[in-house]
Motif scaffolding. Structure first.
Motif, PDB file in Angstrom:
ATOM      1  N   GLN A 240       0.791  -1.227   0.000  1.00 61.83           N
ATOM      2  CA  GLN A 240       0.000   0.000   0.000  1.00 61.83           C
ATOM      3  C   GLN A 240       0.823   1.277   0.000  1.00 61.83           C
ATOM      4  N   ALA A 241       2.088   1.204   0.377  1.00 61.02           N
ATOM      5  CA  ALA A 241       2.912   2.416   0.480  1.00 61.02           C
ATOM      6  C   ALA A 241       4.358   2.104   0.161  1.00 61.02           C
ATOM      7  N   VAL A 242       5.081   3.142  -0.209  1.00 58.06           N
ATOM      8  CA  VAL A 242       6.532   3.061  -0.352  1.00 58.06           C
ATOM      9  C   VAL A 242       7.146   3.585   0.944  1.00 58.06           C
ATOM     10  N   PHE A 243       8.068   2.848   1.503  1.00 60.13           N
ATOM     11  CA  PHE A 243       8.728   3.253   2.746  1.00 60.13           C
ATOM     12  C   PHE A 243      10.196   3.536   2.466  1.00 60.13           C
ATOM     13  N   VAL A 244      10.656   4.680   2.947  1.00 57.12           N
ATOM     14  CA  VAL A 244      12.074   5.027   2.913  1.00 57.12           C
ATOM     15  C   VAL A 244      12.488   5.246   4.361  1.00 57.12           C
TER      16      VAL A 244
ATOM     17  N   LEU B  96      20.254   3.308   4.482  1.00 54.23           N
ATOM     18  CA  LEU B  96      19.073   3.682   3.712  1.00 54.23           C
ATOM     19  C   LEU B  96      18.362   2.404   3.299  1.00 54.23           C
ATOM     20  N   ILE B  97      17.089   2.293   3.651  1.00 54.50           N
ATOM     21  CA  ILE B  97      16.263   1.142   3.270  1.00 54.50           C
ATOM     22  C   ILE B  97      15.091   1.668   2.450  1.00 54.50           C
ATOM     23  N   ILE B  98      14.879   1.098   1.274  1.00 53.68           N
ATOM     24  CA  ILE B  98      13.782   1.501   0.394  1.00 53.68           C
ATOM     25  C   ILE B  98      12.925   0.274   0.131  1.00 53.68           C
ATOM     26  N   CYS B  99      11.643   0.342   0.472  1.00 47.37           N
ATOM     27  CA  CYS B  99      10.734  -0.785   0.297  1.00 47.37           C
ATOM     28  C   CYS B  99       9.484  -0.328  -0.444  1.00 47.37           C
ATOM     29  N   GLY B 100       8.977  -1.194  -1.299  1.00 47.35           N
ATOM     30  CA  GLY B 100       7.750  -0.893  -2.020  1.00 47.35           C
ATOM     31  C   GLY B 100       7.968  -0.340  -3.403  1.00 47.35           C
ATOM     32  N   THR B 101       9.222  -0.230  -3.834  1.00 48.21           N
ATOM     33  CA  THR B 101       9.563   0.216  -5.181  1.00 48.21           C
ATOM     34  C   THR B 101      10.929  -0.334  -5.554  1.00 48.21           C
ATOM     35  N   ASP B 102      11.150  -0.510  -6.855  1.00 48.56           N
ATOM     36  CA  ASP B 102      12.464  -0.944  -7.332  1.00 48.56           C
ATOM     37  C   ASP B 102      13.355   0.233  -7.697  1.00 48.56           C
ATOM     38  N   ARG B 103      12.821   1.425  -7.657  1.00 52.19           N
ATOM     39  CA  ARG B 103      13.595   2.606  -8.034  1.00 52.19           C
ATOM     40  C   ARG B 103      14.577   2.973  -6.930  1.00 52.19           C
ATOM     41  N   LYS B 104      15.670   3.656  -7.306  1.00 50.59           N
ATOM     42  CA  LYS B 104      16.659   4.071  -6.316  1.00 50.59           C
ATOM     43  C   LYS B 104      17.228   5.424  -6.724  1.00 50.59           C
ATOM     44  N   PRO B 105      17.857   6.155  -5.777  1.00 51.06           N
ATOM     45  CA  PRO B 105      18.444   7.460  -6.107  1.00 51.06           C
ATOM     46  C   PRO B 105      19.596   7.327  -7.093  1.00 51.06           C
ATOM     47  N   GLU B 106      19.890   8.415  -7.783  1.00 53.18           N
ATOM     48  CA  GLU B 106      21.008   8.415  -8.722  1.00 53.18           C
ATOM     49  C   GLU B 106      22.318   8.154  -8.005  1.00 53.18           C
TER      50      GLU B 106
END
Length: 533
Positions: free
Chosen positions: A304-308, A502-512
């Protein structure tokens, strides 16, 4: 909070017990946000959780010991990076400004938790240690923090993520964030027991995102949720308030498109106990799990959400008192008339100190006092790491022993990993640089993105001044600075204090790039794609 939220709380506690302060009274009934108006679109929301002084080594150690089930779930179901580069100095308001504007302090203009304004001829203090706050004056400190930080000090020409989202017609919220400038008008309510001794107005008009929650100062949940924002609960400036406020928004389907949630409690424990602290991280893990499960389950949360989830700065262990870990700057500068905390700057003042734990600014008060002479007064102390200053378009840096020197400037034949171009002369080992002359490449060692970050600090505000940092295990101090003997500290640009998880969940995208200044464009792009989906 890096003397941050935790030291603001100490300041407020001083006010609470000060003679003549009255019992806290009901907060003014200013107009509250209608929560239903901040609901975002039906697309996936983005929740950013800033955990003060969270370190990758604590996450890894806790997972190995099966102590952190929520972190383990997030790591296993998302992207986990251990080396995101923070801002410099590694202090609360500078880091938060870098995150929310996508710039270093040469652009956003918040140099540190404490700095000197040459135009105003005054030290700006957003809330360092209690003794320093008392000497500077409670009213100036609270004015700097609550009025001027977002109102005039943060560069108005550099938009925050809240301002950019508002222009795009998307909604945003901030829970307990100190940097909150946006486009919507809000009222901070100052309790009488603070307002009277501090000579502050009863109400302060500010701008922020659609939802602005700042403990008891701005509580749009009043009457809707019990967030325990009284004196015994540190006026709501704590993890429990932040998590419960976010859970309320989740359970009532009131999440804005972007929500920033600040969790301050861990920093205070690490300052006291050092980087090995375990119970504070375990408490954060339980709070994270409760927030995720508000969606139904942790798996449902990621659908339901993207978590950073990120730290803001690391921390180094400060040696115990027997090892003399505190570098008393006034003692090293005994040949100068150094401004005492709380004194007014005068023609007799030679030097002004602004100490940010393991980093400090030293100002010459506009006098003909060659910075190199001040460097010589400092360079005999083996506990000092780097001394730097700007001169005729160059940044100069010397180690504490001053046996080598390098200078550099932007533009030139050498490129670093971030595509930034530099000209470097002298001994590159001063900043632990690896230079491949044939490939025209620069590699960073102990000072990640060090050229850009040091230059940004030196160009963050007007005046002639030095930047000084301490070696690991030591910290800098003025006459009344807070110290952390046997505990932990930060402020410098060494990797231990600069690299955060840094943990990114809910998307496959990442910062440059893995820098805190690269998160704003990443979040804006992510939110744009969520809006399109």
């Amino acid at each position: 909070m890096r003397t941050k939220m935790s030291r603001l709380i100490v300041l407020l506690c001083i006010l609470a017990i000060a003679p003549g302060c009255q019992k806290p009274e009901q907060k003014a009934k200013e107009e509250r946000i209608q929560l239903q108006s901040i609901q975002g679109t039906g697309s996936k929301k983005v929740i950013y959780l800033m955990i003060d002084s969270l370190m990758a080594q604590a996450i890894d150690r806790g997972i190995e010991r099966n102590e952190l089930p929520a972190f383990q779930f997030l790591v296993e179901h998302g992207q986990y990076y251990k080396n995101m580069v923070s801002s410099f100095p590694t202090m609360s308001v500078t880091i938060d400004s870098s995150l929310l504007t996508g710039t270093y302090p040469d652009e956003h203009r918040i140099p540190g938790l404490i700095w000197y304004s040459a135009s105003e001829k005054k030290v700006i203090n957003y809330g360092t240690g209690p003794m320093e706050v008392v000497k500077h004056g409670i009213n100036p400190v609270l004015t700097d923090l609550l009025l001027d930080l977002n109102g005039s000090h943060l560069n108005s020409q550099v938009p925050t993520i809240y301002e950019e989202l508002a222009r795009r017609g998307q909604t945003a919220g901030s829970i307990n964030g100190l940097i909150f400038r946006g486009t919507k008008k809000h009222t901070l309510s100052i309790p009488a027991w603070i307002q009277r001794p501090a000579s502050l107005p009863r109400q302060i008009e500010v701008t922020g995102p659609d939802l602005l929650a700042l403990g008891a100062f701005s509580n749009p949940f009043e009457g809707k949720a019990d967030l325990r924002d009284g004196i015994t609960r540190r006026l709501g400036l704590n993890n429990a308030y932040s998590v419960e406020a976010a859970r309320y928004l989740i359970s009532n389907n009131q999440l804005p498109d972007f929500l920033f949630v600040y969790l301050p409690d861990l920093d205070q424990k690490l300052h006291k106990n050092g980087p090995g602290e375990r119970r504070g991280v375990q408490q954060v893990d339980r709070q994270l799990r409760s927030l995720l499960e508000e969606f139904g389950s942790m798996e449902d949360a990621l659908r339901q959400a993207v978590f950073v989830i990120a730290g803001d700065s690391g921390m180094t262990s400060i040696l115990p008192a027997r090892d003399n870990p505190v570098i008393e700057l006034p003692s090293l500068l005994a040949g100068y008339n150094v401004l005492r905390p709380g004194e007014a700057v005068s023609d007799e003042t030679d030097l002004i100190l602004a100490v940010n734990e393991t980093m400090a600014y030293i100002y010459t008060n506009g006098k003909d006092k060659p910075l190199r002479k001040v460097v010589e007064a400092l360079s005999g102390d083996p506990r000092i790491d780097i001394i730097a200053w700007k001169e005729t378009g160059w940044v100069h840096a010397v180690p504490g022993n001053k046996r080598q020197e390098m200078r550099y400037r932007a533009d030139g034949p050498l490129l670093d990993a971030y595509g930034q171009a530099w000209t470097i002369e002298g001994d590159a080992k001063v900043m632990d640089l690896q230079i491949d002359s044939a490939a025209k490449k620069i590699g960073y060692g102990q000072y990640p993105d060090g050229l850009r970050r040091l230059s940004a600090a030196l160009h963050s505000h007007e005046g002639d001044f030095l930047v000084v940092t301490a070696k690991p295990g030591y910290e800098l101090a003025d006459r009344s600075s807070p110290t952390h003997k046997g505990g932990g500290g930060h402020g410098s640009m060494r990797s231990e204090e600069s690299l955060v998880p840094l943990i990114i969940c809910g998307t496959d995208r990442k910062p440059e790039h893995l820098r805190i200044i690269d998160l704003k464009p990443f979040l804006l792009e992510l939110l744009a794609r969520q809006e399109e989906s």
